[in-house]
Motif scaffolding. Structure first.
Motif, PDB file in Angstrom:
ATOM      1  N   GLN A 207       0.834  -1.213   0.000  1.00 11.20           N
ATOM      2  CA  GLN A 207       0.000   0.000   0.000  1.00 11.20           C
ATOM      3  C   GLN A 207       0.868   1.261   0.000  1.00 11.20           C
ATOM      4  OE1 GLN A 207      -2.326  -0.934   3.494  1.00 11.20           O
ATOM      5  NE2 GLN A 207      -4.107  -1.559   2.282  1.00 11.20           N
ATOM      6  N   ARG A 208       1.992   1.212   0.716  1.00  5.67           N
ATOM      7  CA  ARG A 208       2.897   2.365   0.765  1.00  5.67           C
ATOM      8  C   ARG A 208       3.506   2.617  -0.625  1.00  5.67           C
ATOM      9  NH1 ARG A 208       6.410   0.591   4.333  1.00  5.67           N
ATOM     10  NH2 ARG A 208       5.156   1.253   6.119  1.00  5.67           N
ATOM     11  N   GLN A 209       3.919   1.523  -1.306  1.00  7.48           N
ATOM     12  CA  GLN A 209       4.508   1.658  -2.640  1.00  7.48           C
ATOM     13  C   GLN A 209       3.494   2.211  -3.649  1.00  7.48           C
ATOM     14  OE1 GLN A 209       7.757   0.939  -3.711  1.00  7.48           O
ATOM     15  NE2 GLN A 209       8.207   0.806  -1.518  1.00  7.48           N
ATOM     16  N   VAL A 210       2.266   1.721  -3.571  1.00  6.35           N
ATOM     17  CA  VAL A 210       1.204   2.157  -4.483  1.00  6.35           C
ATOM     18  C   VAL A 210       0.886   3.633  -4.265  1.00  6.35           C
ATOM     19  CG1 VAL A 210      -1.257   1.898  -4.989  1.00  6.35           C
ATOM     20  CG2 VAL A 210       0.180  -0.133  -4.793  1.00  6.35           C
ATOM     21  N   LYS A 211       0.861   4.031  -3.008  1.00  7.05           N
ATOM     22  CA  LYS A 211       0.555   5.438  -2.677  1.00  7.05           C
ATOM     23  C   LYS A 211       1.624   6.366  -3.239  1.00  7.05           C
ATOM     24  CE  LYS A 211      -0.897   8.278   1.243  1.00  7.05           C
ATOM     25  NZ  LYS A 211      -1.090   8.328   2.719  1.00  7.05           N
ATOM     26  N   GLN A 212       2.886   5.936  -3.160  1.00  8.25           N
ATOM     27  CA  GLN A 212       3.984   6.756  -3.688  1.00  8.25           C
ATOM     28  C   GLN A 212       3.871   6.944  -5.201  1.00  8.25           C
ATOM     29  OE1 GLN A 212       7.666   4.944  -2.457  1.00  8.25           O
ATOM     30  NE2 GLN A 212       7.391   5.469  -0.287  1.00  8.25           N
ATOM     31  N   MET A 213       3.261   5.956  -5.888  1.00 16.71           N
ATOM     32  CA  MET A 213       3.091   6.050  -7.341  1.00 16.71           C
ATOM     33  C   MET A 213       1.907   6.934  -7.731  1.00 16.71           C
ATOM     34  SD  MET A 213       3.672   2.088  -8.407  1.00 16.71           S
ATOM     35  CE  MET A 213       3.424   2.445 -10.132  1.00 16.71           C
ATOM     36  N   GLY A 214       1.086   7.297  -6.752  1.00 16.10           N
ATOM     37  CA  GLY A 214      -0.065   8.152  -7.027  1.00 16.10           C
ATOM     38  C   GLY A 214      -1.272   7.410  -7.576  1.00 16.10           C
ATOM     39  N   LEU A 215      -1.265   6.070  -7.493  1.00 14.63           N
ATOM     40  CA  LEU A 215      -2.414   5.293  -7.970  1.00 14.63           C
ATOM     41  C   LEU A 215      -3.549   5.335  -6.956  1.00 14.63           C
ATOM     42  CD1 LEU A 215      -0.624   2.116  -9.377  1.00 14.63           C
ATOM     43  CD2 LEU A 215      -1.589   4.003 -10.684  1.00 14.63           C
ATOM     44  N   LYS A 216      -4.783   5.434  -7.451  1.00 12.50           N
ATOM     45  CA  LYS A 216      -5.952   5.493  -6.573  1.00 12.50           C
ATOM     46  C   LYS A 216      -6.822   4.257  -6.794  1.00 12.50           C
ATOM     47  CE  LYS A 216      -6.070  10.563  -6.515  1.00 12.50           C
ATOM     48  NZ  LYS A 216      -6.874  11.767  -6.836  1.00 12.50           N
ATOM     49  N   ASN A 217      -7.722   4.036  -5.830  1.00  9.39           N
ATOM     50  CA  ASN A 217      -8.683   2.918  -5.900  1.00  9.39           C
ATOM     51  C   ASN A 217      -7.988   1.560  -6.036  1.00  9.39           C
ATOM     52  OD1 ASN A 217     -10.813   4.803  -5.902  1.00  9.39           O
ATOM     53  ND2 ASN A 217     -10.670   5.026  -8.130  1.00  9.39           N
ATOM     54  N   VAL A 218      -6.861   1.398  -5.357  1.00 11.68           N
ATOM     55  CA  VAL A 218      -6.163   0.106  -5.362  1.00 11.68           C
ATOM     56  C   VAL A 218      -6.500  -0.640  -4.074  1.00 11.68           C
ATOM     57  CG1 VAL A 218      -3.949  -1.086  -5.468  1.00 11.68           C
ATOM     58  CG2 VAL A 218      -4.293   1.026  -6.772  1.00 11.68           C
ATOM     59  N   GLU A 219      -7.063  -1.836  -4.233  1.00  9.67           N
ATOM     60  CA  GLU A 219      -7.422  -2.655  -3.075  1.00  9.67           C
ATOM     61  C   GLU A 219      -6.340  -3.709  -2.866  1.00  9.67           C
ATOM     62  OE1 GLU A 219     -11.107  -5.543  -1.576  1.00  9.67           O
ATOM     63  OE2 GLU A 219     -11.199  -4.550  -3.536  1.00  9.67           O
ATOM     64  N   ILE A 253      -6.078  -5.363  -6.422  1.00 11.56           N
ATOM     65  CA  ILE A 253      -7.141  -5.114  -7.387  1.00 11.56           C
ATOM     66  C   ILE A 253      -7.056  -3.650  -7.823  1.00 11.56           C
ATOM     67  CG2 ILE A 253      -9.609  -5.299  -7.865  1.00 11.56           C
ATOM     68  CD1 ILE A 253      -8.399  -7.936  -7.016  1.00 11.56           C
ATOM     69  N   VAL A 254      -6.882  -3.413  -9.138  1.00  8.03           N
ATOM     70  CA  VAL A 254      -6.684  -2.050  -9.653  1.00  8.03           C
ATOM     71  C   VAL A 254      -7.750  -1.734 -10.712  1.00  8.03           C
ATOM     72  CG1 VAL A 254      -4.194  -2.158  -9.210  1.00  8.03           C
ATOM     73  CG2 VAL A 254      -5.076  -2.862 -11.436  1.00  8.03           C
ATOM     74  N   ASP A 255      -7.681  -0.507 -11.258  1.00  8.94           N
ATOM     75  CA  ASP A 255      -8.712  -0.053 -12.204  1.00  8.94           C
ATOM     76  C   ASP A 255      -8.443  -0.469 -13.650  1.00  8.94           C
ATOM     77  OD1 ASP A 255     -10.374   1.124 -10.355  1.00  8.94           O
ATOM     78  OD2 ASP A 255      -9.403   3.089 -10.468  1.00  8.94           O
ATOM     79  N   SER A 256      -7.169  -0.520 -14.065  1.00 15.52           N
ATOM     80  CA  SER A 256      -6.872  -0.738 -15.486  1.00 15.52           C
ATOM     81  C   SER A 256      -5.692  -1.687 -15.664  1.00 15.52           C
ATOM     82  CB  SER A 256      -6.544   0.595 -16.159  1.00 15.52           C
ATOM     83  OG  SER A 256      -5.318   1.104 -15.654  1.00 15.52           O
ATOM     84  N   ILE A 257      -5.545  -2.194 -16.905  1.00 11.90           N
ATOM     85  CA  ILE A 257      -4.417  -3.074 -17.223  1.00 11.90           C
ATOM     86  C   ILE A 257      -3.102  -2.319 -17.049  1.00 11.90           C
ATOM     87  CG2 ILE A 257      -3.289  -4.341 -19.102  1.00 11.90           C
ATOM     88  CD1 ILE A 257      -6.052  -5.092 -20.136  1.00 11.90           C
ATOM     89  N   LYS A 258      -3.090  -1.042 -17.431  1.00 12.60           N
ATOM     90  CA  LYS A 258      -1.891  -0.211 -17.273  1.00 12.60           C
ATOM     91  C   LYS A 258      -1.459  -0.175 -15.806  1.00 12.60           C
ATOM     92  CE  LYS A 258      -0.389   4.594 -17.880  1.00 12.60           C
ATOM     93  NZ  LYS A 258      -0.844   5.953 -18.258  1.00 12.60           N
ATOM     94  N   ASP A 259      -2.438  -0.053 -14.899  1.00 11.98           N
ATOM     95  CA  ASP A 259      -2.131  -0.023 -13.461  1.00 11.98           C
ATOM     96  C   ASP A 259      -1.574  -1.366 -12.985  1.00 11.98           C
ATOM     97  OD1 ASP A 259      -3.013   2.551 -13.412  1.00 11.98           O
ATOM     98  OD2 ASP A 259      -4.966   2.117 -12.499  1.00 11.98           O
ATOM     99  N   CYS A 260      -2.026  -2.476 -13.603  1.00  7.32           N
ATOM    100  CA  CYS A 260      -1.519  -3.813 -13.221  1.00  7.32           C
ATOM    101  C   CYS A 260       0.005  -3.857 -13.373  1.00  7.32           C
ATOM    102  CB  CYS A 260      -2.143  -4.901 -14.098  1.00  7.32           C
ATOM    103  SG  CYS A 260      -3.876  -5.251 -13.762  1.00  7.32           S
ATOM    104  N   TYR A 261       0.483  -3.427 -14.535  1.00  7.06           N
ATOM    105  CA  TYR A 261       1.921  -3.491 -14.805  1.00  7.06           C
ATOM    106  C   TYR A 261       2.689  -2.441 -13.991  1.00  7.06           C
ATOM    107  CZ  TYR A 261       0.906  -6.754 -18.569  1.00  7.06           C
ATOM    108  OH  TYR A 261       0.497  -7.858 -19.279  1.00  7.06           O
ATOM    109  N   ALA A 262       2.027  -1.326 -13.675  1.00 10.74           N
ATOM    110  CA  ALA A 262       2.669  -0.306 -12.839  1.00 10.74           C
ATOM    111  C   ALA A 262       2.894  -0.840 -11.427  1.00 10.74           C
ATOM    112  CB  ALA A 262       1.808   0.957 -12.804  1.00 10.74           C
ATOM    113  N   VAL A 263       1.878  -1.510 -10.872  1.00 13.50           N
ATOM    114  CA  VAL A 263       1.998  -2.101  -9.526  1.00 13.50           C
ATOM    115  C   VAL A 263       3.058  -3.206  -9.540  1.00 13.50           C
ATOM    116  CG1 VAL A 263       0.809  -3.452  -7.748  1.00 13.50           C
ATOM    117  CG2 VAL A 263      -0.343  -1.499  -8.806  1.00 13.50           C
ATOM    118  N   LEU A 264       3.087  -4.014 -10.630  1.00 11.41           N
ATOM    119  CA  LEU A 264       4.103  -5.067 -10.752  1.00 11.41           C
ATOM    120  C   LEU A 264       5.506  -4.460 -10.691  1.00 11.41           C
ATOM    121  CD1 LEU A 264       4.820  -8.084 -11.423  1.00 11.41           C
ATOM    122  CD2 LEU A 264       4.846  -7.373 -13.825  1.00 11.41           C
ATOM    123  N   GLY A 265       5.711  -3.361 -11.418  1.00  9.42           N
ATOM    124  CA  GLY A 265       7.021  -2.702 -11.408  1.00  9.42           C
ATOM    125  C   GLY A 265       7.396  -2.201 -10.026  1.00  9.42           C
ATOM    126  N   ALA A 266       6.418  -1.651  -9.308  1.00 11.32           N
ATOM    127  CA  ALA A 266       6.683  -1.147  -7.958  1.00 11.32           C
ATOM    128  C   ALA A 266       7.082  -2.276  -7.020  1.00 11.32           C
ATOM    129  CB  ALA A 266       5.442  -0.427  -7.423  1.00 11.32           C
TER     130      ALA A 266
END
Length: 723
Positions: A207-219, A253-266
């Motif tokens: 959750q900390r890593q996702v927040k730093q990336m600025g992604l929203k609505n990530v469960e 759980i994210v909003d888009s396919i683009k976010d999937c790969y962004a979270v993977l990178g993080a």
């Protein structure tokens, strides 16, 4: 649902409630509870009103006097089609249970190809039956669990309905291998608090890593591992419990396919990925529509951690599969939903092909289980097309999957640019080129041993059947004629055009010579054909037998009523030597039943037997639930100072370790003055079953003994059995 949809469901409930009135399940509860629970499971999947209504009605044709025409008239074609698809072929007589079971499965699968909702209702039906399996005998529990693992759990997986698949597998394991089931449960619970704390730490860090990336609505949350998947890894891959990495898992759980790969990178930036443990099911989805990113990393404290990343839509498909596409939505037409399914579930076509290729229902089911429900590999053609093949398949299987002519003219194969023999086993990722020649002599008889798919085997046999057809037809006629005579029938009476037409329809052949050719080739047995030819004769004999049986039952019932009327005239109460009072009856023999061994404090009911008085049973005894007209009210009449002991049967199941029997007897001896008998047996899975007959004062004492025995180490189940 709107009011109109609710009315459809309500109407279905009311009809089912009337049809199932006075019917009871093995558990003793009213039968209508079962269809209600099936409808509840379907509503959890958010199915449409027609499917939920079919769930309420799914047993009325099979188990009550209602006809399919009644369903069609009252509820329409859609609901009628689903109910018909789920209904077993109970009115057709077969030579063996296996034959009938295979025919039922074939009918179900073919009905599913017409309307996928047939299978979704059947899966909900099977799930509730599995949840209530404890009320059946052990051998039936194992048979149903084995069928569930072989047919229904793989079907749920193929349809992508993970929620049903996982529960079916876990319950099946509990009855098929209780020793391993409870062992895994104990291992899972042993360090539960430690794992929960570890997952909480990992979730917080993600959750900390996702927040730093600025992604929203990530469960982000922890994911529990299912028992059967742990068991498979321990048995098939021969791993120790501590070697299974994905016990500890996090899901994003994210909003888009683009976010999937962004979270993977993080996540890969924060923790090092483990080599060979990354799977991209988004770029290459599974055949059941499942999409997700899977990666295993070296997480907090240097411990392996699995992470799954998917969009909300992917998560819905992962949980509900094809049901997610059939979930009712305003304005979405059946055509839109059906076309969506047809695009995604092209394996339905393979079921139809298998039906056309199969020589019998058993062959058909073997092909389905082997080709569709087993483990699979994915290979590429030189043009880049992906083909799904059963694990263990070779180049010939792939050739026949592409086209029969390609298979028949295959002369070799090239895998990843290298010439490989035809018995090569294809692995996921292989690029396979099939080499053919127009001057090829055709298949060899040995090819049947080189292929693993039922389709390829059938096509090879078909080639040789066509080549030797005339000879096989003549041989088949001779085989069938001889078998009819040996069965005691007249050949001319049996081999009529009407009978042969019925056999052609049932065996899906176009001409009677096709059947003779199959017999001559050895693909069919004459007993199965004779069984179909004599169906009318056997039906008439069965009808006559049933009429006589009903006549006998009516006469017995009248005799019982007469006896009851005579004993009721005295209008007194009679206390038996077993401490039982029968309301309003005198001078009638009373005995406690051996099948359920009631003891004071149990709810009891009397059962009027033929010539042996009244037998007293526990109220939940399955042996008396179906014959309510012969039941009478009884009650216990035991004085407080009465020290009479009553026989009670207790069954203990556990792991067959040293001193298990000794520990059980010591525990019972400390709480019970009288042990009348002890019997024990051990099955091939090292599960010990200990049967005890105890002298008990009342049910309170018995329940206390059972509760204490459940605390003995390695004891799985303690229960009062029905004999």
């Amino acid at each position: 649902m709107n009011k109109e949809h609710v009315q459809i469901v309500k109407k279905a409930y009311e009809f089912a409630s009337i049809c199932h009135k006075n019917q009871f399940r093995q558990s003793g509860e009213p039968y209508i509870v079962h269809p209600i629970q099936v409808a509840s499971i379907l509503s959890t999947l958010r199915m449409d009103p027609e499917t939920i209504s079919a769930g309420l009605l799914h047993d009325v044709v099979e188990d009550t006097g209602a006809e399919l025409s009644d369903i069609k008239e009252l509820f329409g074609d859609d609901i009628s089609l689903i109910v018909d698809g789920v209904t077993k072929l109970g009115k057709i007589k077969y030579k063996s249970n296996q034959e009938q079971l295979a025919e039922n499965h074939r009918k179900l699968l073919l009905a599913m190809c017409k309307d996928i909702r047939v299978m979704i209702v059947k899966l909900a039906d099977r799930l509730h039956n599995m949840r209530t399996l404890k009320h059946l005998k052990p051998e039936k529990q194992r048979r149903i669990s084995r069928e569930t693992l072989e047919i229904y759990a793989p079907l749920a997986d193929r349809l992508g309905i993970g929620t049903i698949k996982w529960e079916l597998e876990d319950i099946s394991l509990r009855y098929l291998n209780p020793q391993q089931y409870y062992r895994i449960v104990n291992l899972m619970n042993s360090k539960r608090n430690e794992r929960v704390a570890y997952i909480a730490e990992a979730v917080k860090e993600v959750q900390r890593q996702v927040k730093q990336m600025g992604l929203k609505n990530v469960e982000v949350y922890g994911r529990p591992k299912h028992l059967y998947s742990i068991y498979r890894k321990m048995v098939i891959k021969k791993k120790q419990f501590k070697q299974i990495y994905d016990l500890l898992a996090v899901r994003c759980i994210v909003d888009s396919i683009k976010d999937c790969y962004a979270v993977l990178g993080a996540i890969h930036t924060k923790w090092s990925p483990m080599p060979g443990r990354f799977k991209d099911y988004i770029a290459m989805p599974k055949a059941n529509m499942y999409q997700s990113l899977h990666t295993t990393v070296i997480g907090p404290g240097g411990r392996p951690l699995e992470v799954q990343i998917r969009t909300k839509k992917m998560h819905k498909v992962a949980e509900y599969g094809v049901a997610a596409h059939w979930a009712y939505k305003e304005g979405v037409t059946d055509e839109v939903k059906q076309s969506s399914d047809n695009n995604r579930l092209n394996w339905f076509k393979r079921i139809i092909e298998m039906q056309e290729d199969a020589d019998s229902a058993s062959d058909f089911m073997e092909g389905v289980k082997g080709d569709l429900f087993g483990d699979h590999v994915y290979a590429f053609t030189p043009q880049g097309d992906v083909l799904e093949l059963p694990k263990g398949a070779g180049p010939l299987d792939m050739a026949y999957l592409i086209h029969t002519d390609i298979g028949n003219h295959t002369v070799g194969s090239r895998v990843n640019g290298k010439i490989e023999p035809l018995d090569y086993q294809i692995e996921t990722g292989d690029i396979v080129e099939i080499m053919t020649s127009s001057s090829s002599a055709g298949p060899s008889q040995d090819w049947v041993k080189l292929v693993s798919t039922s389709r390829a085997k059938h096509k090879i046999r078909q080639y040789f059947k066509a080549r030797d057809r005339e000879k096989n037809v003549a041989a088949g006629k001779e085989i069938l004629t001889k078998a009819i005579k040996e069965s005691g029938y007249e050949v001319n009476d049996i081999l009529t055009k009407e009978n042969m037409d019925r056999v052609l329809k049932k065996t899906y052949h176009n001409h009677e010579d096709d059947i003779y050719a199959e017999l001559g080739f050895g693909n069919k047995q004459p007993t199965g054909i004779i069984n179909l030819l004599t169906a009318d004769i056997r039906d008439k004999a069965e009808k006559k037998r049933m009429e006589q049986q009903q006549k006998d039952i009516l006469e017995n019932h009248q005799t019982i009523e007469k006896n009851v009327d005579e004993v009721n005239k005295s209008n007194k109460r009679k206390k038996s030597s077993d401490g039982i009072v029968i309301e309003g009856v005198d001078n009638l023999l009373v005995r406690l039943s051996h099948c359920c061994s009631p003891v004071p404090g149990d709810k009891v009911v009397g059962y009027i037997t033929k010539g042996r008085g009244v037998s007293v049973h526990r109220a939940d005894c399955p042996n008396i639930l179906k014959d309510h007209e012969r039941l009478v009210s009884v009650r216990w009449n035991i004085a407080d100072d009465d020290h009479t002991l009553f026989n009670a049967n207790v069954e203990v199941q556990g792991y067959n370790r040293n001193n298990l029997l000794n520990d059980v007897i010591k525990k019972v001896s400390a709480m019970c003055r009288q042990i009348n008998s002890v019997e024990g047996k051990v099955d091939h899975e090292k599960t010990a079953t200990i049967s005890l007959k105890l002298g008990i004062k009342n049910v309170q004492q018995l329940e206390m003994i059972i509760d204490h025995m459940k605390n003995i180490p390695d004891v799985y189940v303690v229960k009062r059995p029905f004999m």
